[in-house]
Design an enzyme around this catalytic site. Structure first.
Site, PDB file in Angstrom:
ATOM      1  N   ASP A   1       6.655   8.172  -5.095  1.00 19.19           N
ATOM      2  CA  ASP A   1       7.164   9.774  -6.455  1.00 19.19           C
ATOM      3  C   ASP A   1       7.164  10.846  -5.810  1.00 19.19           C
ATOM      4  OD1 ASP A   1       4.154   9.849  -4.782  1.00 19.19           O
ATOM      5  OD2 ASP A   1       3.268  10.089  -6.956  1.00 19.19           O
ATOM      6  N   ASP A   2       7.146  11.711  -4.856  1.00 17.29           N
ATOM      7  CA  ASP A   2       6.980  12.963  -4.760  1.00 17.29           C
ATOM      8  C   ASP A   2       8.526  12.575  -4.083  1.00 17.29           C
ATOM      9  OD1 ASP A   2       4.694  14.145  -5.114  1.00 17.29           O
ATOM     10  OD2 ASP A   2       3.284  13.476  -3.074  1.00 17.29           O
TER      11      ASP A   2
ATOM     12  N   ARG B   1       8.242  13.827   6.181  1.00 18.89           N
ATOM     13  CA  ARG B   1       7.965  14.387   4.845  1.00 18.89           C
ATOM     14  C   ARG B   1       8.677  15.230   4.582  1.00 18.89           C
ATOM     15  NH1 ARG B   1       4.175  11.135   3.674  1.00 18.89           N
ATOM     16  NH2 ARG B   1       2.914   8.789   4.551  1.00 18.89           N
TER      17      ARG B   1
ATOM     18  N   GLY C   1       6.031   8.293   4.130  1.00 21.16           N
ATOM     19  CA  GLY C   1       5.364   6.590   5.314  1.00 21.16           C
ATOM     20  C   GLY C   1       6.154   5.728   4.944  1.00 21.16           C
TER      21      GLY C   1
ATOM     22  N   TYR D   1     -22.638 -10.665   9.389  1.00 20.59           N
ATOM     23  CA  TYR D   1     -22.649  -9.417   9.364  1.00 20.59           C
ATOM     24  C   TYR D   1     -21.855  -9.170   7.630  1.00 20.59           C
ATOM     25  CZ  TYR D   1     -22.054  -8.798  14.110  1.00 20.59           C
ATOM     26  OH  TYR D   1     -22.679  -8.884  15.523  1.00 20.59           O
TER      27      TYR D   1
ATOM     28  N   ASP E   1       1.661   1.831  -1.842  1.00 17.16           N
ATOM     29  CA  ASP E   1       0.310   1.761  -2.499  1.00 17.16           C
ATOM     30  C   ASP E   1       0.734   0.890  -3.966  1.00 17.16           C
ATOM     31  OD1 ASP E   1      -0.849   3.101  -0.688  1.00 17.16           O
ATOM     32  OD2 ASP E   1      -0.440   4.893  -1.431  1.00 17.16           O
TER      33      ASP E   1
ATOM     34  N   LYS F   1       9.625   3.279  -2.685  1.00 13.21           N
ATOM     35  CA  LYS F   1       8.894   3.050  -1.947  1.00 13.21           C
ATOM     36  C   LYS F   1       7.699   3.166  -2.205  1.00 13.21           C
ATOM     37  CE  LYS F   1       8.440   5.160   0.826  1.00 13.21           C
ATOM     38  NZ  LYS F   1       7.840   6.383   1.819  1.00 13.21           N
ATOM     39  N   THR F   2       7.056   2.301  -2.219  1.00 15.08           N
ATOM     40  CA  THR F   2       5.331   3.037  -1.820  1.00 15.08           C
ATOM     41  C   THR F   2       4.654   1.313  -1.558  1.00 15.08           C
ATOM     42  OG1 THR F   2       3.023   4.149  -1.974  1.00 15.08           O
ATOM     43  CG2 THR F   2       5.037   3.455  -3.838  1.00 15.08           C
TER      44      THR F   2
ATOM     45  N   GLY G   1      -0.251  -2.214   7.892  1.00 17.59           N
ATOM     46  CA  GLY G   1       0.258  -3.773   6.790  1.00 17.59           C
ATOM     47  C   GLY G   1       2.184  -2.590   6.539  1.00 17.59           C
ATOM     48  N   ARG G   2       2.488  -1.176   7.357  1.00 19.07           N
ATOM     49  CA  ARG G   2       3.625  -0.375   6.966  1.00 19.07           C
ATOM     50  C   ARG G   2       4.949  -1.581   7.422  1.00 19.07           C
ATOM     51  NH1 ARG G   2       2.282   5.795   6.677  1.00 19.07           N
ATOM     52  NH2 ARG G   2       2.653   5.495   8.480  1.00 19.07           N
TER      53      ARG G   2
ATOM     54  N   MET H   1      -5.280   1.094   2.213  1.00 17.34           N
ATOM     55  CA  MET H   1      -4.693   2.060   1.654  1.00 17.34           C
ATOM     56  C   MET H   1      -4.300   1.777  -0.220  1.00 17.34           C
ATOM     57  SD  MET H   1      -2.593   3.191   3.818  1.00 17.34           S
ATOM     58  CE  MET H   1      -1.301   3.679   4.317  1.00 17.34           C
TER      59      MET H   1
END
Length: 544
Positions: free
Chosen positions: A171-172, A141, A77, A239, A201, A198-199, A420-421, A246
């Site tokens: 990580d992967d 990916r 991502g 409301y 998250d 990179k991530t 946000g990516r 994410m």
């Protein structure tokens, strides 16, 4: 390409480099390392890249480097700052020897296997300095894990006379980079492989990686949007906004956004797991906060929800673990979707089947069906924010009948993911990524393979940052993936005894009752340092 005024101005920004990467550079080696766990298994799987020392770059003497070509891959991502890793790598590779060339593999690791590439020239690279996104060469990916892929990639590596491959990923992807480095080392192919963390998250961090790139920018982008919603919420006062952010495997984004915006409620997945909370416990917690605010005359509020929260509810986590094992069985492969669900249900324990049957139909189907390429439930497709708000509404109806609630409950729903990516990187991410790219080039020059580029001391001014490399095997342990034990980089979860969570926990009861919103506004690229160059609150609290 047509450029906005911001892009034109940002192109002129010169990222700040640590002193150790300015001028001539020397690699200083530290002590040998070992993996975080399962040392014997990891050492056996990575005999050629295990136990290598940490590396730090310091000022050195000028030296001459033979020409070399380098390949670069963006994997997984998108995350703000990826282009600056490329520009940092490009500038440093050219500084080492102007004859050096950089090749980008198109659309991720698949580009290496399919021989789909382009040379990255100065004209092209200059177009993308300090820009968001991965559109210079695209991402993908494809998992690099099979010998055929490694050998197919080697063909183009040899054709282009490439000395090293740099893989920018999470990580992967970095686990795959380590596997590739080990394979090429075992075969004595003379091809180096370097990773970059990179991530958005934020779950790729440890004793050596202080933060993954993109986290800073993404959290600032989401916090701006959450702040805007809070202001709207506080203006209309009618409301409750349920905002999913994410973070499948960890709640770092939710926690950082809460620290920046002070919502009424923020769920932290790791705490839910530790406390053994059920879905009903979570709903009860939110409903009580809604009722308390209603009693004060405030029928409005904000709730931040990490997208992976459902996987952390212990009963559902146990269910997912068994579903993963069942769905990894070979006979499931050719079944239709309804057949898969029936097959999965017939193989569940009574306890897990009861949990499965208690879930709303849509959520149960989602848990039982699609997996991503790494075998994970695609939690971003589960509308947790709507599930929770619906269940809270039902709970409030019961409370109203019992005379325990007197308010009105109207909801709005949001999911902040793609927003946000690919944002233009903050000054922090622009500097950090440029330094990571430069570090990757220096690791190649130092003859290293199976390393990840790192930059430490990141809450200090950029000149005082410390750049270097860490063996990827140091971050690994064995985990179950797709029904098998595999070597993977250990994910970093929110530490409940860590400073960021403690800071949040100390204030959340007040935020739940009061309207204590903070409106961070958009990322600032120009202005005083205290406005423009601040790291995330998470990083500042961790490093304090």
């Amino acid at each position: 390409m047509e450029k906005s005024a911001l892009q034109i101005a940002r192109a002129a920004y010169e990222p700040k480099l640590p002193l150790g990467l300015q001028g001539a550079v020397k690699a200083v080696e530290g002590e040998p390392t070992q993996s975080v766990d399962n040392q014997e298994e990891i050492k056996k799987l990575f005999p050629n890249t295990y136990g290598m020392p940490l590396v730090e770059f310091v000022k050195g003497e000028p030296q001459n480097f033979e020409p070399m070509n380098v390949g670069i891959i963006l994997s997984g991502g998108q995350a703000p700052g990826g282009h600056n890793v490329i520009t940092g790598l490009f500038d440093t590779v050219k500084k080492l020897n102007p004859a050096n060339r950089l090749y980008g593999f198109i659309l991720g690791p698949g580009g290496l296997v399919d021989h789909n590439y382009m040379e990255l020239t100065k004209e092209l690279v200059d177009e993308y300095r300090n820009t968001g996104g991965f559109d210079m060469i695209g991402s993908g990916r494809t998992k690099l894990e099979k010998v055929e892929q490694f050998e197919k990639g080697l063909e183009i590596i040899r054709e282009l006379n490439i000395k090293a491959i740099v893989i920018i990923g999470g990580d992967d992807s970095n686990t795959n980079a380590c596997v590739l480095a080990e394979y090429y080392a075992a075969k004595n192919y003379g091809v180096q492989v370097i990773g970059c963390p990179k991530t958005i998250d934020g779950d790729l961090k440890n004793s050596q990686i202080e933060t993954s790139f993109g986290f800073d920018t993404a959290c600032k982008t989401y916090s701006e949007l959450i702040g805007n919603i809070e202001r709207d919420c506080n203006s209309a006062r009618k409301y409750w906004h349920f905002i999913k952010v994410m973070g499948r495997s960890a709640s770092h984004i939710a926690l950082e956004c809460a620290l920046q915006t002070q919502p009424n409620i923020c769920l932290i997945s790791e705490e839910i797991e530790q406390k053994g909370m059920s879905l009903d416990d979570i709903v009860d917690y939110i409903a009580k906060a809604v009722a308390t605010r209603a009693a004060d005359g405030n029928n409005f509020g904000t709730v931040i929800i990490p997208e992976g929260v459902i996987e952390f509810i212990p009963a559902i986590k146990k269910l997912i673990a068994q579903l993963n094992d069942v769905l990894a069985l070979p006979e499931v492969k050719d079944m239709g979707r309804s057949e898969q669900i029936d097959f999965a249900k017939s193989h569940l324990t009574d306890e897990n089947l009861a949990v499965f049957n208690s879930l709303p139909t849509g959520v149960a189907r989602q848990l039982a069906l699609d997996r991503d390429p790494h075998g994970n439930v695609q939690v971003s497709l589960i509308e947790t924010e709507k599930l929770l708000s619906t269940m809270v509404a039902q709970k409030l109806e019961k409370m109203k009948k019992a005379g325990k609630y007197i308010g009105k409950f109207a909801t709005q729903h949001h999911f902040f993911g793609y927003e946000g990516r690919c944002a233009a990187p903050s000054n922090f991410d622009a500097d950090y990524c440029y330094a990571l790219g430069s570090s990757a080039a220096q690791l190649i020059a130092a003859g290293k393979t199976g390393y990840m580029a790192i930059v430490k001391n990141t809450t200090a001014p950029a000149a005082e940052w410390k750049a270097g490399g860490v063996p990827i095997t140091m971050m690994m342990n064995m985990e179950k993936r797709n029904g098998e034990m595999k070597p993977v980089i250990r994910k970093a979860l929110v530490e409940l005894d860590g400073a960021p969570f403690k800071c949040f926990a100390a204030q959340r009861d007040r935020w739940a009752r009061e309207t204590a919103y903070v409106y961070p506004g958009p990322i600032q690229y120009w202005g005083p340092t205290e406005v423009c160059d601040q790291p995330t609150k998470t990083l500042a609290l961790e490093q304090a």
